[in-house]
Scaffold this motif. Structure first.
Motif, short mmCIF file in Angstrom:
data_model
loop_
_atom_site.label_atom_id
_atom_site.label_comp_id
_atom_site.label_asym_id
_atom_site.label_seq_id
_atom_site.Cartn_x
_atom_site.Cartn_y
_atom_site.Cartn_z
N GLN A 183 0.82 -1.21 0.00
CA GLN A 183 0.00 0.00 0.00
C GLN A 183 0.86 1.26 0.00
O GLN A 183 0.65 2.20 0.78
CB GLN A 183 -0.94 0.00 1.21
CG GLN A 183 -1.99 -1.09 1.20
CD GLN A 183 -3.06 -0.85 0.14
OE1 GLN A 183 -3.55 0.27 -0.03
NE2 GLN A 183 -3.44 -1.90 -0.57
N GLU A 184 1.84 1.29 -0.89
CA GLU A 184 2.76 2.42 -0.92
C GLU A 184 2.07 3.69 -1.41
O GLU A 184 1.28 3.66 -2.36
CB GLU A 184 3.95 2.09 -1.82
CG GLU A 184 4.84 0.99 -1.25
CD GLU A 184 6.00 0.66 -2.16
OE1 GLU A 184 6.01 1.19 -3.30
OE2 GLU A 184 6.88 -0.11 -1.75
N LYS A 185 2.37 4.78 -0.77
CA LYS A 185 1.80 6.07 -1.14
C LYS A 185 2.48 6.58 -2.41
O LYS A 185 3.64 6.27 -2.68
CB LYS A 185 2.00 7.08 -0.01
CG LYS A 185 1.38 6.64 1.30
CD LYS A 185 -0.13 6.54 1.17
CE LYS A 185 -0.77 6.26 2.53
NZ LYS A 185 -1.03 4.86 2.76
N THR A 220 -0.46 4.27 -13.09
CA THR A 220 -1.69 4.51 -12.35
C THR A 220 -2.60 5.49 -13.07
O THR A 220 -3.60 5.94 -12.51
CB THR A 220 -1.38 5.05 -10.93
OG1 THR A 220 -0.65 6.27 -11.05
CG2 THR A 220 -0.54 4.05 -10.15
N LEU A 221 -2.23 5.84 -14.30
CA LEU A 221 -3.06 6.71 -15.14
C LEU A 221 -3.43 8.00 -14.44
O LEU A 221 -4.59 8.41 -14.41
CB LEU A 221 -4.31 5.98 -15.62
CG LEU A 221 -4.04 4.84 -16.60
CD1 LEU A 221 -5.35 4.20 -17.01
CD2 LEU A 221 -3.29 5.32 -17.82
N GLY A 222 -2.44 8.62 -13.84
CA GLY A 222 -2.68 9.93 -13.23
C GLY A 222 -3.36 9.89 -11.91
O GLY A 222 -3.85 10.90 -11.44
N GLY A 223 -3.42 8.73 -11.26
CA GLY A 223 -4.14 8.64 -9.99
C GLY A 223 -3.34 9.13 -8.81
O GLY A 223 -3.39 8.55 -7.74
N VAL A 224 -2.55 10.18 -8.97
CA VAL A 224 -1.79 10.76 -7.87
C VAL A 224 -1.91 12.26 -7.95
O VAL A 224 -2.39 12.81 -8.92
CB VAL A 224 -0.29 10.37 -7.95
CG1 VAL A 224 -0.13 8.88 -7.86
CG2 VAL A 224 0.34 10.87 -9.24
N SER A 235 -5.86 5.42 -1.45
CA SER A 235 -4.71 6.09 -0.87
C SER A 235 -3.42 5.62 -1.51
O SER A 235 -2.41 6.29 -1.44
CB SER A 235 -4.68 5.86 0.64
OG SER A 235 -4.57 4.48 0.92
N SER A 236 -3.45 4.44 -2.14
CA SER A 236 -2.31 3.93 -2.88
C SER A 236 -2.77 3.54 -4.27
O SER A 236 -3.25 2.42 -4.48
CB SER A 236 -1.68 2.73 -2.17
OG SER A 236 -0.65 2.18 -2.96
N PRO A 237 -2.65 4.44 -5.25
CA PRO A 237 -3.07 4.11 -6.62
C PRO A 237 -2.35 2.89 -7.18
O PRO A 237 -2.94 2.08 -7.89
CB PRO A 237 -2.73 5.37 -7.41
CG PRO A 237 -2.70 6.46 -6.40
CD PRO A 237 -2.20 5.84 -5.14
#
Length: 627
Positions: A183-185, A220-224, A235-237
């Protein structure tokens, strides 16, 4: 896009994108690619930004869909990306960061294009775009490159960091599982591309950091970004997308002559503490830390995909199932599942189904059914019907399952949901121990509700029959089917009560108390042909304890009644209760509603928080090709 592109509004007029999607072929060796990929356009950091990007580039993408069969520019772009990834392996010898930047940008453009390609065409048409080969007039070649396979292999290599020539099935599955576990940020905003090199870090470290942070956004297709995640599972994309990819791979259709290797890997992996050798018949086995996996699964059950992973592992991997059932802290896993069912109104039907099936699989084990009554919980805050200051995990499980049944009776009326709920209760019934008084009351209350429903349908059937006799033109409703279904459920409830009384009467004075308090409910079923046999023990218990209470006199307190019940339970000869076959139900995957799993997995992918805005009608289910 080029070095001048910095705003979404400029993209439809961008000369480099027009050339990419136009009618002119561009060789992979053309300097054009260096110009196209030298942009500093910020990757989307939210679903809103991703949708704006999609709307701004849709015309360019569709133009490429039309022209690519003649130009092969998509294939050329992919070849450029593949060449950049080869340079990444030699990063220690490289003296600049340009190829990291261009690799990031190339993969980002490919992701955006393929999303539109998949929506706009069939699987066969998509494959043709990947097998384009430029041929001179009059020439013929039977061999064409399969860029799709090469692209997938390259992406897997980037994910797992292993050479392309090695087997990657088990290592990919292992890597995706560890991504979920950790579950890395995401990297902080502004760290996506060209990070500054610290004085203490070497060139290789700087390049590795650039690849990691730059490609993270693409994978992650921009999920950050700077916005806080809306729900815990996002919380972890990287963990979320890894889990979705794992579920997609695990649910691919088997080829005609070979099983799905990813499913084989998921079915066979073992604990790192297990030193026994793998059977030679298992080709994709690996080991993983079960304790870390268990902890992650307990913490992430708020998401559909984590619940689906838990179901998959419990159902298909006997090593995981054995390990989980041996845990002494099962409440950490069971409580999140119960909370899913308790908030059934807020969950989709698939999530509720998965939670119920997980309980059914767990209740197949007698050790689990015994141990849950030994775990005492305090102050269950999310259970709002009644303050539960202290209750066993087993009693809480019974309460939540009964509540789900009652909700289903009044709202969804789903027979499959009823079946799973009752099957779980039946599996536990012989092991009921020290039932909480409220759990015992709810068991009898559910029977009362079923009894009233039975009487109502019976009355409606009688009135309908009378009406039909007086008027031949009125069609007769099929109440017989409704009555049959209700009687099946009533019999199941009687069997659950009977199983508890037969196997653990002396452990459950609260259930006997509730039974005596509502004994009039059972009177009508004593002579009913469908329930006569199963009512013998219940009738005997009611008669036996009623007689003892009558002998004790009137105006008895609750405490005194329970004391008499406990004494009577010891005095009642066990051989007076008729033995029935043990209630035991096993989950059978074939009994799932038709086409349940694959559409469910894809719906999770398309509705995940990356905000791809897929239309469910565009979903195409890809199968594993034997080629």
């Amino acid at each position: 896009m080029g070095s001048n592109s910095s705003r979404i509004g400029d993209l439809p007029k961008n000369e480099y994108l027009k050339k990419l999607s136009g009618t002119e072929s561009v060789s992979e060796n053309d300097p054009f690619w260096n110009q196209l990929l030298s942009f500093s356009f910020p990757a989307p950091t939210s679903s809103t930004e991703l949708k704006l990007l999609e709307e701004a580039t849709i015309s360019v993408c569709r133009s490429l869909v039309v022209n690519n069969p003649r130009t092969g520019n998509l294939g050329a772009l992919i070849k450029v990306f593949l060449s950049r990834t080869k340079e990444l392996k030699l990063s220690a010898e490289c003296q600049n960061h340009i190829f990291i930047w261009q690799t990031h940008n190339a993969l980002f453009i490919i992701c955006c294009l393929l999303k539109v390609f998949i929506c706009e065409m069939s699987e066969e048409e998509l494959q043709l775009h990947f097998t384009y080969e430029e041929k001179s007039p009059g020439s013929y070649s039977s061999d064409s490159e399969d860029l799709l396979e090469e692209l997938l292999c390259c992406l897997m290599q980037l994910i797992t960091d292993i050479p392309l020539l090695l087997p990657y099935t088990s290592k990919l599955v292992k890597t995706l599982l560890y991504n979920f576990i950790r579950q890395e940020k995401p990297p902080p905003p502004g760290a996506h591309v060209l990070p500054q090199q610290s004085d203490g870090g070497g060139l290789l470290y700087g390049l590795a950091s650039g690849v990691a942070t730059g490609l993270w956004t693409v994978f992650t297709l921009g999920g950050v970004g700077s916005k806080a995640a809306a729900s815990p599972e996002l919380s972890s994309p990287l963990a979320n997308q890894s889990l979705l990819l794992l579920l997609v791979l695990a649910n691919l259709t088997d080829a005609a002559d070979a099983p799905n290797p990813y499913r084989q890997a998921i079915m066979s992996f073992k604990n790192t503490q297990d030193s026994s050798p793998f059977p030679s018949s298992i080709p994709h086995a690996f080991q993983i830390n079960f304790n870390s996996l268990y902890t992650a699964l307990c913490e992430q059950q708020t998401s559909d995909q984590a619940t689906l992973l838990l179901y998959t592992l419990l159902h298909q991997n006997s090593n995981v199932r054995t390990y989980m059932l041996a845990r002494t802290d099962m409440e950490n896993l069971v409580l999140p599942i119960l909370e899913i069912l308790y908030h059934v109104e807020e969950r989709n039907s698939h999530h509720v189904y998965m939670a119920l099936i997980i309980l059914l699989i767990l209740t197949e084990d007698d050790g689990f059914n015994r141990s849950i009554h030994e775990v005492i919980l305090k102050n269950i805050t999310w259970y709002s019907e009644r303050v539960l200051t202290e209750i066993s995990l087993g009693s809480l499980l019974i309460l939540v399952v009964i509540r789900t049944i009652q909700y289903n009776m009044t709202r969804t009326r789903d027979k499959y949901l009823h079946t799973n709920c009752l099957a779980a209760l039946a599996n536990m019934s012989a092991q009921f121990r020290s039932l909480h008084q409220y759990a015992a009351q709810r068991i009898i209350s559910l029977f009362s509700l079923l009894s009233k429903k039975h009487n109502k349908v019976l009355e409606q059937a009688t009135q309908s029959l009378r009406s039909s006799l007086s008027s031949s033109d009125v069609p007769l409703p099929d109440y017989a089917q409704d009555l049959n279904v209700i009687e099946e459920v009533i019999r199941m409830m009687l069997e659950i009560i009977n199983s508890c009384l037969t196997n653990s009467l002396h452990h459950n004075p609260n259930l006997v108390y509730a039974l005596l308090y509502k004994r009039d409910l059972f009177e009508q079923f004593r002579t009913h042909p469908s329930f006569q046999d199963i009512m013998q023990n219940i009738d005997l218990v009611i008669t036996f304890f009623s007689s003892r209470l009558l002998q004790a006199g009137a105006e008895l307190s609750v405490e005194r009644v329970l004391e008499i019940i406990k004494q009577g339970a010891v005095a009642l000869p066990k051989d007076r209760l008729k033995k029935f076959p043990e209630l035991k139900f096993k989950y059978v995957e074939e009994e799932q509603p038709e086409e349940f799993f694959i559409p469910y997995v894809w719906s999770l992918v398309y509705n995940s928080a990356v905000g791809l805005y897929w239309n469910p009608q565009d979903i195409q289910l890809f199968t594993m090709d034997s080629d």
